[in-house]
Design a protein around this motif. Structure first.
Motif, PDB file in Angstrom:
ATOM      1  N   ALA A 251       0.820  -1.215   0.000  1.00  0.00           N
ATOM      2  CA  ALA A 251       0.000   0.000   0.000  1.00  0.00           C
ATOM      3  C   ALA A 251       0.852   1.263   0.000  1.00  0.00           C
ATOM      4  N   GLU A 252       2.004   1.200   0.625  1.00  0.00           N
ATOM      5  CA  GLU A 252       2.839   2.388   0.759  1.00  0.00           C
ATOM      6  C   GLU A 252       4.025   2.405  -0.196  1.00  0.00           C
ATOM      7  N   GLY A 253       4.029   1.501  -1.152  1.00  0.00           N
ATOM      8  CA  GLY A 253       5.059   1.510  -2.186  1.00  0.00           C
ATOM      9  C   GLY A 253       6.449   1.223  -1.681  1.00  0.00           C
ATOM     10  N   VAL A 254       6.571   0.367  -0.683  1.00  0.00           N
ATOM     11  CA  VAL A 254       7.883   0.010  -0.134  1.00  0.00           C
ATOM     12  C   VAL A 254       8.647  -0.836  -1.140  1.00  0.00           C
ATOM     13  N   THR A 255       9.862  -0.432  -1.423  1.00  0.00           N
ATOM     14  CA  THR A 255      10.678  -1.167  -2.401  1.00  0.00           C
ATOM     15  C   THR A 255      11.826  -1.940  -1.757  1.00  0.00           C
ATOM     16  N   THR A 259      17.273  -5.658   6.426  1.00  0.00           N
ATOM     17  CA  THR A 259      17.784  -6.753   7.246  1.00  0.00           C
ATOM     18  C   THR A 259      18.946  -6.243   8.088  1.00  0.00           C
ATOM     19  N   GLU A 260      19.506  -7.136   8.913  1.00  0.00           N
ATOM     20  CA  GLU A 260      20.624  -6.768   9.780  1.00  0.00           C
ATOM     21  C   GLU A 260      21.748  -7.782   9.644  1.00  0.00           C
ATOM     22  N   SER A 261      22.963  -7.332   9.945  1.00  0.00           N
ATOM     23  CA  SER A 261      24.119  -8.203   9.762  1.00  0.00           C
ATOM     24  C   SER A 261      24.156  -9.357  10.761  1.00  0.00           C
ATOM     25  N   LEU A 262      23.612  -9.196  11.967  1.00  0.00           N
ATOM     26  CA  LEU A 262      23.680 -10.231  12.997  1.00  0.00           C
ATOM     27  C   LEU A 262      22.420 -11.084  13.077  1.00  0.00           C
ATOM     28  N   VAL A 263      21.460 -10.818  12.202  1.00  0.00           N
ATOM     29  CA  VAL A 263      20.180 -11.526  12.232  1.00  0.00           C
ATOM     30  C   VAL A 263      19.962 -12.213  10.891  1.00  0.00           C
ATOM     31  N   SER A 264      19.445 -13.426  10.921  1.00  0.00           N
ATOM     32  CA  SER A 264      19.170 -14.144   9.681  1.00  0.00           C
ATOM     33  C   SER A 264      18.214 -13.338   8.801  1.00  0.00           C
ATOM     34  N   PRO A 265      18.538 -13.190   7.513  1.00  0.00           N
ATOM     35  CA  PRO A 265      17.679 -12.409   6.611  1.00  0.00           C
ATOM     36  C   PRO A 265      16.510 -13.217   6.041  1.00  0.00           C
ATOM     37  N   SER A 273      10.089 -11.096  -1.288  1.00  0.00           N
ATOM     38  CA  SER A 273       9.631 -11.820  -2.480  1.00  0.00           C
ATOM     39  C   SER A 273       8.118 -11.719  -2.642  1.00  0.00           C
ATOM     40  N   GLN A 274       7.410 -11.634  -1.525  1.00  0.00           N
ATOM     41  CA  GLN A 274       5.949 -11.535  -1.575  1.00  0.00           C
ATOM     42  C   GLN A 274       5.471 -10.194  -2.114  1.00  0.00           C
ATOM     43  N   THR A 279      16.072  -6.487  -0.649  1.00  0.00           N
ATOM     44  CA  THR A 279      16.514  -6.328   0.731  1.00  0.00           C
ATOM     45  C   THR A 279      17.807  -5.514   0.769  1.00  0.00           C
ATOM     46  N   ALA A 280      18.034  -4.866   1.892  1.00  0.00           N
ATOM     47  CA  ALA A 280      19.271  -4.112   2.117  1.00  0.00           C
ATOM     48  C   ALA A 280      19.564  -4.139   3.605  1.00  0.00           C
ATOM     49  N   VAL A 281      20.843  -4.077   3.943  1.00  0.00           N
ATOM     50  CA  VAL A 281      21.252  -4.116   5.354  1.00  0.00           C
ATOM     51  C   VAL A 281      21.207  -2.718   5.943  1.00  0.00           C
ATOM     52  N   LEU A 282      20.464  -2.565   7.036  1.00  0.00           N
ATOM     53  CA  LEU A 282      20.435  -1.343   7.833  1.00  0.00           C
ATOM     54  C   LEU A 282      20.978  -1.718   9.203  1.00  0.00           C
ATOM     55  N   ASP A 283      22.122  -1.154   9.544  1.00  0.00           N
ATOM     56  CA  ASP A 283      22.866  -1.600  10.722  1.00  0.00           C
ATOM     57  C   ASP A 283      22.341  -0.938  11.997  1.00  0.00           C
ATOM     58  N   PRO A 284      21.847  -1.723  12.973  1.00  0.00           N
ATOM     59  CA  PRO A 284      21.420  -1.139  14.243  1.00  0.00           C
ATOM     60  C   PRO A 284      22.588  -0.818  15.164  1.00  0.00           C
TER      61      PRO A 284
END
Length: 312
Positions: A251-255, A259-265, A273-274, A279-284
């Motif tokens: 609905a909001e056009g998210v492209t 994901t995170e480097s220490l967490v399974s993507p 895919s749905q 996906t892209a890594v955003l580091d917390p």
């Protein structure tokens, strides 16, 4: 039977070992003359962002150690006897209550600095689905607010100033040095805050779909909307929650799903895919990045600008 000479040698060695142990461990009081850093006060940081900040403010006047090793998920930290001893003997322990229950239990309130007390906190994210309620029951030790305060540079600047005062009180002989470095660090974080404010001022979408709800302060500061797939890295989302997030993302056009480097993507990849996203890594920044806090945050800014379609 031990000879008189052997007994004398043994007594001498025992005394020497006792002296070395006392010298290495220190007294655990405000007297830091026996500290391993050549008289510098020992300051313990719970995990990376606090380590970076404490090193900036402490400079050459403090001996800074960190409890969470690089590459280790801070939320999973368990303390051994040596680490608990280190906390008890330190002049100051810098932590954020709610991130690491083991640290929360080990700190001495008189010799610790909860960085969250220096800033205005925000409530924990809005959670949907039964998996969030289950996660909250499992993490009863957690606080009601979002503890990820370091992801807002402006709040971290406030923490830097307060930390300078706490270090000055713990080590009065170098008080001015702590205050001066705190001011410089706060100024650098203020400049970083302005980079984010400008860089995220004009974006095609303001919605962040993240692997877990770690970016609430970043979203709060820069008027973004965080949608976390899960409450925390250890919680598995239900099919209902995944369906809700997928619907919102379309609905909001998210492209981009972050994901995170220490967490399974894996979960983020399924969601991407749905909805036809990448996906892209955003580091917390819960663990040490390849550079330092400032450079890693600038990398996050570039990632956000690309994903959100920002033109600034």
């Amino acid at each position: 039977m031990m000879s008189g000479l052997s007994r004398s040698c043994a007594v001498g060695l025992l005394a020497a070992a006792t002296l070395l142990t006392a010298t290495a461990c220190g007294s655990g009081t405000a007297d830091t003359s026996a500290a391993p850093g050549g008289g510098k006060p020992e300051v313990v940081a719970a995990f990376y962002p606090l380590q970076w900040l404490t090193e900036q403010v402490g400079g050459s006047d403090a001996q800074v150690t960190v409890l969470t090793a690089p590459g280790v998920e801070p939320h999973d930290l368990e303390l051994g006897i040596p680490q608990v001893t280190e906390i008890k003997s330190a002049a100051l322990t810098v932590y954020v209550k709610g991130v690491q229950p083991a640290v929360d239990d080990a700190v001495d309130p008189a010799k610790s600095f909860d960085a969250a007390t220096a800033v205005t906190t925000i409530p924990a994210g809005e959670h949907a689905g039964e998996e969030h309620a289950a996660g909250e029951e499992e993490h009863a030790h957690e606080v009601s607010y979002d503890p990820h305060i370091w992801l807002d540079p402006s709040r971290l600047a406030t923490v830097a100033t307060k930390l300078g005062e706490r270090l000055a009180a713990a080590d009065p002989a170098h008080a001015q040095g702590y205050r001066d470095r705190a001011a410089r660090t706060a100024a650098a974080l203020g400049a970083l805050d302005q980079e984010f404010a400008q860089g995220l001022s004009a974006c095609r979408t303001k919605t962040l779909v993240t692997a877990h709800e770690a970016f609430g302060y970043l979203a709060d500061r820069y008027r973004l909307k965080q949608v976390g797939i899960t409450l925390d890295p250890e919680t598995e989302p239900s099919p209902t929650r995944l369906s809700e997030v997928a619907k919102l993302a379309r609905a909001e056009g998210v492209t981009t799903i972050f994901t995170e480097s220490l967490v399974s993507p894996k979960v983020a990849e399924v969601l991407a895919s749905q909805v036809g996203a990448k996906t892209a890594v955003l580091d917390p920044l819960e663990s040490k990045p390849s550079g330092d806090y400032v450079s890693a945050m600038r990398d996050n800014l570039k990632t956000l600008q690309t994903a959100l379609g920002c033109t600034a």
